[in-house]
Design a protein around this motif. Structure first.
Motif, PDB file in Angstrom:
ATOM      1  N   ALA A   1       0.831  -1.198   0.000  1.00  0.00           N
ATOM      2  CA  ALA A   1       0.000   0.000   0.000  1.00  0.00           C
ATOM      3  C   ALA A   1       0.870   1.255   0.000  1.00  0.00           C
ATOM      4  O   ALA A   1       2.030   1.232   0.410  1.00  0.00           O
ATOM      5  CB  ALA A   1      -0.926   0.001   1.216  1.00  0.00           C
ATOM      6  N   ASP A   2       0.303   2.360  -0.474  1.00  0.00           N
ATOM      7  CA  ASP A   2       1.047   3.620  -0.538  1.00  0.00           C
ATOM      8  C   ASP A   2       0.950   4.432   0.747  1.00  0.00           C
ATOM      9  O   ASP A   2       1.240   5.626   0.758  1.00  0.00           O
ATOM     10  CB  ASP A   2       0.550   4.466  -1.717  1.00  0.00           C
ATOM     11  CG  ASP A   2       1.139   3.984  -3.040  1.00  0.00           C
ATOM     12  OD1 ASP A   2       2.185   3.315  -3.007  1.00  0.00           O
ATOM     13  OD2 ASP A   2       0.545   4.274  -4.091  1.00  0.00           O
ATOM     14  N   ALA A   3       0.552   3.805   1.846  1.00  0.00           N
ATOM     15  CA  ALA A   3       0.521   4.501   3.132  1.00  0.00           C
ATOM     16  C   ALA A   3       1.941   4.907   3.520  1.00  0.00           C
ATOM     17  O   ALA A   3       2.916   4.257   3.132  1.00  0.00           O
ATOM     18  CB  ALA A   3      -0.059   3.591   4.202  1.00  0.00           C
ATOM     19  N   PRO A   4       2.088   5.983   4.300  1.00  0.00           N
ATOM     20  CA  PRO A   4       3.430   6.372   4.761  1.00  0.00           C
ATOM     21  C   PRO A   4       4.072   5.238   5.566  1.00  0.00           C
ATOM     22  O   PRO A   4       3.422   4.606   6.401  1.00  0.00           O
ATOM     23  CB  PRO A   4       3.155   7.593   5.638  1.00  0.00           C
ATOM     24  CG  PRO A   4       1.838   8.116   5.187  1.00  0.00           C
ATOM     25  CD  PRO A   4       1.049   6.910   4.760  1.00  0.00           C
ATOM     26  N   LEU A   5       5.348   4.995   5.320  1.00  0.00           N
ATOM     27  CA  LEU A   5       6.059   3.894   5.958  1.00  0.00           C
ATOM     28  C   LEU A   5       7.225   4.420   6.783  1.00  0.00           C
ATOM     29  O   LEU A   5       7.919   5.359   6.377  1.00  0.00           O
ATOM     30  CB  LEU A   5       6.595   2.917   4.900  1.00  0.00           C
ATOM     31  CG  LEU A   5       5.573   2.247   3.982  1.00  0.00           C
ATOM     32  CD1 LEU A   5       6.294   1.416   2.927  1.00  0.00           C
ATOM     33  CD2 LEU A   5       4.607   1.385   4.777  1.00  0.00           C
ATOM     34  N   LEU A   6       7.418   3.786   7.935  1.00  0.00           N
ATOM     35  CA  LEU A   6       8.596   4.024   8.763  1.00  0.00           C
ATOM     36  C   LEU A   6       9.361   2.710   8.855  1.00  0.00           C
ATOM     37  O   LEU A   6       8.836   1.728   9.382  1.00  0.00           O
ATOM     38  CB  LEU A   6       8.194   4.489  10.162  1.00  0.00           C
ATOM     39  CG  LEU A   6       7.422   5.801  10.280  1.00  0.00           C
ATOM     40  CD1 LEU A   6       6.905   5.974  11.711  1.00  0.00           C
ATOM     41  CD2 LEU A   6       8.305   6.973   9.897  1.00  0.00           C
ATOM     42  N   LEU A   7      10.575   2.658   8.324  1.00  0.00           N
ATOM     43  CA  LEU A   7      11.405   1.455   8.364  1.00  0.00           C
ATOM     44  C   LEU A   7      12.545   1.732   9.328  1.00  0.00           C
ATOM     45  O   LEU A   7      13.492   2.450   9.002  1.00  0.00           O
ATOM     46  CB  LEU A   7      11.931   1.115   6.973  1.00  0.00           C
ATOM     47  CG  LEU A   7      10.882   0.976   5.861  1.00  0.00           C
ATOM     48  CD1 LEU A   7      11.550   0.557   4.544  1.00  0.00           C
ATOM     49  CD2 LEU A   7       9.789  -0.013   6.248  1.00  0.00           C
ATOM     50  N   ILE A   8      12.451   1.158  10.536  1.00  0.00           N
ATOM     51  CA  ILE A   8      13.335   1.547  11.640  1.00  0.00           C
ATOM     52  C   ILE A   8      14.126   0.330  12.109  1.00  0.00           C
ATOM     53  O   ILE A   8      13.547  -0.711  12.435  1.00  0.00           O
ATOM     54  CB  ILE A   8      12.512   2.124  12.808  1.00  0.00           C
ATOM     55  CG1 ILE A   8      11.600   3.253  12.298  1.00  0.00           C
ATOM     56  CG2 ILE A   8      13.428   2.628  13.908  1.00  0.00           C
ATOM     57  CD1 ILE A   8      10.672   3.816  13.358  1.00  0.00           C
TER      58      ILE A   8
ATOM     59  N   HIS B   1      17.986   4.267  10.886  1.00  0.00           N
ATOM     60  CA  HIS B   1      18.862   3.155  11.296  1.00  0.00           C
ATOM     61  C   HIS B   1      19.915   3.648  12.276  1.00  0.00           C
ATOM     62  O   HIS B   1      20.474   4.735  12.119  1.00  0.00           O
ATOM     63  CB  HIS B   1      19.559   2.532  10.083  1.00  0.00           C
ATOM     64  CG  HIS B   1      20.472   1.403  10.455  1.00  0.00           C
ATOM     65  ND1 HIS B   1      19.998   0.156  10.822  1.00  0.00           N
ATOM     66  CD2 HIS B   1      21.831   1.343  10.551  1.00  0.00           C
ATOM     67  CE1 HIS B   1      21.029  -0.627  11.120  1.00  0.00           C
ATOM     68  NE2 HIS B   1      22.142   0.061  10.965  1.00  0.00           N
ATOM     69  N   ALA B   2      20.177   2.835  13.294  1.00  0.00           N
ATOM     70  CA  ALA B   2      21.211   3.128  14.289  1.00  0.00           C
ATOM     71  C   ALA B   2      22.239   2.003  14.299  1.00  0.00           C
ATOM     72  O   ALA B   2      21.877   0.828  14.179  1.00  0.00           O
ATOM     73  CB  ALA B   2      20.584   3.283  15.673  1.00  0.00           C
ATOM     74  N   ASP B   3      23.510   2.362  14.453  1.00  0.00           N
ATOM     75  CA  ASP B   3      24.570   1.355  14.474  1.00  0.00           C
ATOM     76  C   ASP B   3      25.736   1.871  15.301  1.00  0.00           C
ATOM     77  O   ASP B   3      25.767   3.040  15.704  1.00  0.00           O
ATOM     78  CB  ASP B   3      25.024   1.027  13.053  1.00  0.00           C
ATOM     79  CG  ASP B   3      25.167  -0.470  12.837  1.00  0.00           C
ATOM     80  OD1 ASP B   3      25.835  -1.123  13.674  1.00  0.00           O
ATOM     81  OD2 ASP B   3      24.607  -0.992  11.862  1.00  0.00           O
ATOM     82  N   ARG B   4      26.702   0.984  15.557  1.00  0.00           N
ATOM     83  CA  ARG B   4      27.866   1.400  16.339  1.00  0.00           C
ATOM     84  C   ARG B   4      28.742   2.366  15.547  1.00  0.00           C
ATOM     85  O   ARG B   4      29.258   3.334  16.091  1.00  0.00           O
ATOM     86  CB  ARG B   4      28.668   0.176  16.771  1.00  0.00           C
ATOM     87  CG  ARG B   4      27.978  -0.684  17.826  1.00  0.00           C
ATOM     88  CD  ARG B   4      28.934  -1.731  18.383  1.00  0.00           C
ATOM     89  NE  ARG B   4      28.323  -2.491  19.464  1.00  0.00           N
ATOM     90  CZ  ARG B   4      27.642  -3.608  19.291  1.00  0.00           C
ATOM     91  NH1 ARG B   4      27.489  -4.112  18.063  1.00  0.00           N
ATOM     92  NH2 ARG B   4      27.113  -4.258  20.316  1.00  0.00           N
ATOM     93  N   SER B   5      28.946   2.058  14.259  1.00  0.00           N
ATOM     94  CA  SER B   5      29.792   2.900  13.423  1.00  0.00           C
ATOM     95  C   SER B   5      29.444   2.657  11.969  1.00  0.00           C
ATOM     96  O   SER B   5      28.804   1.647  11.636  1.00  0.00           O
ATOM     97  CB  SER B   5      31.278   2.578  13.661  1.00  0.00           C
ATOM     98  OG  SER B   5      31.586   1.303  13.122  1.00  0.00           O
ATOM     99  N   PRO B   6      29.866   3.541  11.065  1.00  0.00           N
ATOM    100  CA  PRO B   6      29.619   3.283   9.638  1.00  0.00           C
ATOM    101  C   PRO B   6      30.239   1.974   9.171  1.00  0.00           C
ATOM    102  O   PRO B   6      29.654   1.256   8.349  1.00  0.00           O
ATOM    103  CB  PRO B   6      30.274   4.496   8.956  1.00  0.00           C
ATOM    104  CG  PRO B   6      30.267   5.568   9.993  1.00  0.00           C
ATOM    105  CD  PRO B   6      30.470   4.862  11.310  1.00  0.00           C
TER     106      PRO B   6
ATOM    107  N   TRP C   1      22.168   7.011  12.495  1.00  0.00           N
ATOM    108  CA  TRP C   1      22.845   7.407  13.731  1.00  0.00           C
ATOM    109  C   TRP C   1      23.990   6.431  13.992  1.00  0.00           C
ATOM    110  O   TRP C   1      23.820   5.214  13.847  1.00  0.00           O
ATOM    111  CB  TRP C   1      21.894   7.350  14.923  1.00  0.00           C
ATOM    112  CG  TRP C   1      20.889   8.445  15.021  1.00  0.00           C
ATOM    113  CD1 TRP C   1      20.957   9.564  15.816  1.00  0.00           C
ATOM    114  CD2 TRP C   1      19.628   8.523  14.345  1.00  0.00           C
ATOM    115  NE1 TRP C   1      19.823  10.326  15.661  1.00  0.00           N
ATOM    116  CE2 TRP C   1      18.985   9.713  14.771  1.00  0.00           C
ATOM    117  CE3 TRP C   1      18.973   7.702  13.415  1.00  0.00           C
ATOM    118  CZ2 TRP C   1      17.739  10.101  14.301  1.00  0.00           C
ATOM    119  CZ3 TRP C   1      17.735   8.087  12.924  1.00  0.00           C
ATOM    120  CH2 TRP C   1      17.124   9.280  13.370  1.00  0.00           C
ATOM    121  N   TYR C   2      25.153   6.945  14.398  1.00  0.00           N
ATOM    122  CA  TYR C   2      26.285   6.098  14.730  1.00  0.00           C
ATOM    123  C   TYR C   2      26.839   6.510  16.089  1.00  0.00           C
ATOM    124  O   TYR C   2      27.086   7.692  16.338  1.00  0.00           O
ATOM    125  CB  TYR C   2      27.387   6.208  13.672  1.00  0.00           C
ATOM    126  CG  TYR C   2      26.944   5.775  12.298  1.00  0.00           C
ATOM    127  CD1 TYR C   2      26.505   4.470  12.069  1.00  0.00           C
ATOM    128  CD2 TYR C   2      26.948   6.665  11.227  1.00  0.00           C
ATOM    129  CE1 TYR C   2      26.089   4.068  10.813  1.00  0.00           C
ATOM    130  CE2 TYR C   2      26.543   6.269   9.966  1.00  0.00           C
ATOM    131  CZ  TYR C   2      26.102   4.972   9.759  1.00  0.00           C
ATOM    132  OH  TYR C   2      25.685   4.577   8.521  1.00  0.00           O
TER     133      TYR C   2
END
Length: 396
Positions: free
Chosen positions: A261-268, A297-302, A326-327
């Protein structure tokens, strides 16, 4: 659902059972594996048994199911049933194994609670068990039928056609069926089970999210698990599986809703939880998805952000997408748009009627889910995937 008499008995004894459920499940697994050591060797995750997470997940699911029966007697807890059934189907669980579990679970209940297990109490909790078991058996039968598998025969041989190193501890394997048949279709966000034979002869099974959109091949992205002990299967795959190797995979499973569906999506996501999100993005690009998509997306480092280039590129290919990374330990190379520290939704726009998909460590998902609810996203529109035993269902 539960009979009236059983409902009264379960409601009265639920505090006692709940208080002892940890001891019951601990003794249950000891009895089960003493009688059937092959289940620990070839079905159950030995790491999850060692750290106690599987025992806590079983205890939580039984308590949650029983509580739902007495608090909402006209409504079956289908969300709990569906998630467990998908996991069971990916493992090839069969209906006869529910009889085996019943035998050892009720023996453990009697041993732990002693004379408190009167005939009425035993009959009431027997009803609870078989309501849950029969519901799971029915859903699993449907899942096997949809996959074209006879009860439990979900396994096929696959060949590794490409191995790609993503980070120091993450590798992607692209696979195709050995028999030349078409790769199965799946919903982005689903997973497969991978069964490998280890050095001691055990055939251990682990689940890995599919990390690309449906195609002629399947891709799984595996992070090597370091710990006490190290991950048996992930380290085996990293050390021994190369192009040309064969792996045994289940059909794709996972109770994830459609994202068409074309509903707004949050992919976290956080950490290796990016794998199903990248598959979702790959799919959205392939179907020319026009709705707004917010990628977080969150991670320790790139350097530890698996699939970072694809994560970034796919988001950029969608006409109405924005990506925020975020890193905890950022570096200067290629991360000028990234943020330092842990994920913070304070200045992230959350669209009205957004549907959110979460994947990552359980504490991370709990915190993000709470923030999303505060921002007005209904709980029913927040979907998640857990690697390993689903302790969330049991209220942990």
């Amino acid at each position: 659902m539960l009979s009236e008499q059983a409902t009264t008995t379960v409601r009265a004894t639920l505090p006692t059972i709940g208080a002892a459920i940890g001891d019951i499940t601990d003794l249950f697994y000891k009895k089960l594996f003493a009688a059937h050591p092959e289940l620990l060797r070839d079905l159950f995750n030995r790491g999850n048994q060692a750290d106690g997470s599987q025992k806590r997940a079983l205890a939580g699911s039984i308590a949650a199911f029983a509580t739902a029966l007495v608090e909402h007697p006209q409504v079956r807890p289908d969300a709990l049933i569906a998630r467990i059934a998908h996991k069971h189907a990916s493992l090839g669980v069969t209906r006869d194994q529910y009889v085996v579990v019943h035998t050892h679970l009720f023996a453990a209940i009697v041993d732990v609670l002693g004379e408190a297990v009167t005939p009425d109490v035993a009959r009431a909790w027997d009803e609870v068990y078989w309501l849950m078991a029969n519901a799971l058996i029915a859903v699993e039968a449907r899942l096997y039928a949809e996959a074209g598998a006879v009860d439990g025969s979900t396994w096929r041989d696959w060949e590794v056609v490409r191995r790609s190193r993503e980070t120091a501890d993450v590798v992607t394997f692209r696979l195709r069926p050995v028999d030349g048949a078409d790769a199965p279709r799946f919903r982005p966000g689903q997973y497969v089970s991978v069964q490998v034979e280890l050095a001691d002869g055990a055939r251990q099974i682990r689940q890995y999210s599919l990390s690309a959109a449906p195609a002629e091949t399947l891709s799984i992205t595996v992070k090597r698990v370091h710990g006490t002990p190290d991950g048996e299967v992930s380290n085996h795959l990293h050390a021994h599986v190369r192009e040309g190797s064969r792996l045994t995979l289940s059909a794709p499973y996972g109770d994830v809703p459609s994202i068409d569906a074309d509903a707004p999506l949050l992919l976290i996501s956080a950490g290796i939880g990016c794998t199903p999100m990248v598959a979702m993005l790959d799919h959205l690009v392939s179907v020319d998805h026009a709705g707004p998509v917010t990628v977080l997306h969150a991670d320790r480092s790139p350097a530890e952000h698996a699939l970072r280039a694809r994560h970034t590129r796919l988001a950029a290919e969608l006409p109405s997408a924005a990506a925020h990374f975020w890193y905890e330990s950022p570096d200067a190379e290629g991360t000028t748009e990234a943020r330092a520290g842990r994920m913070d939704l304070t200045d992230i726009a959350v669209p009205t009627a957004a549907r959110a998909y979460l994947c990552g460590p359980l504490p991370f998902m709990r915190a993000i889910r709470a923030r999303l609810i505060e921002r007005g996203v209904p709980a029913a529109d927040i979907h998640y995937e857990v690697f390993g035993p689903d302790l969330w269902l049991g209220g942990e």
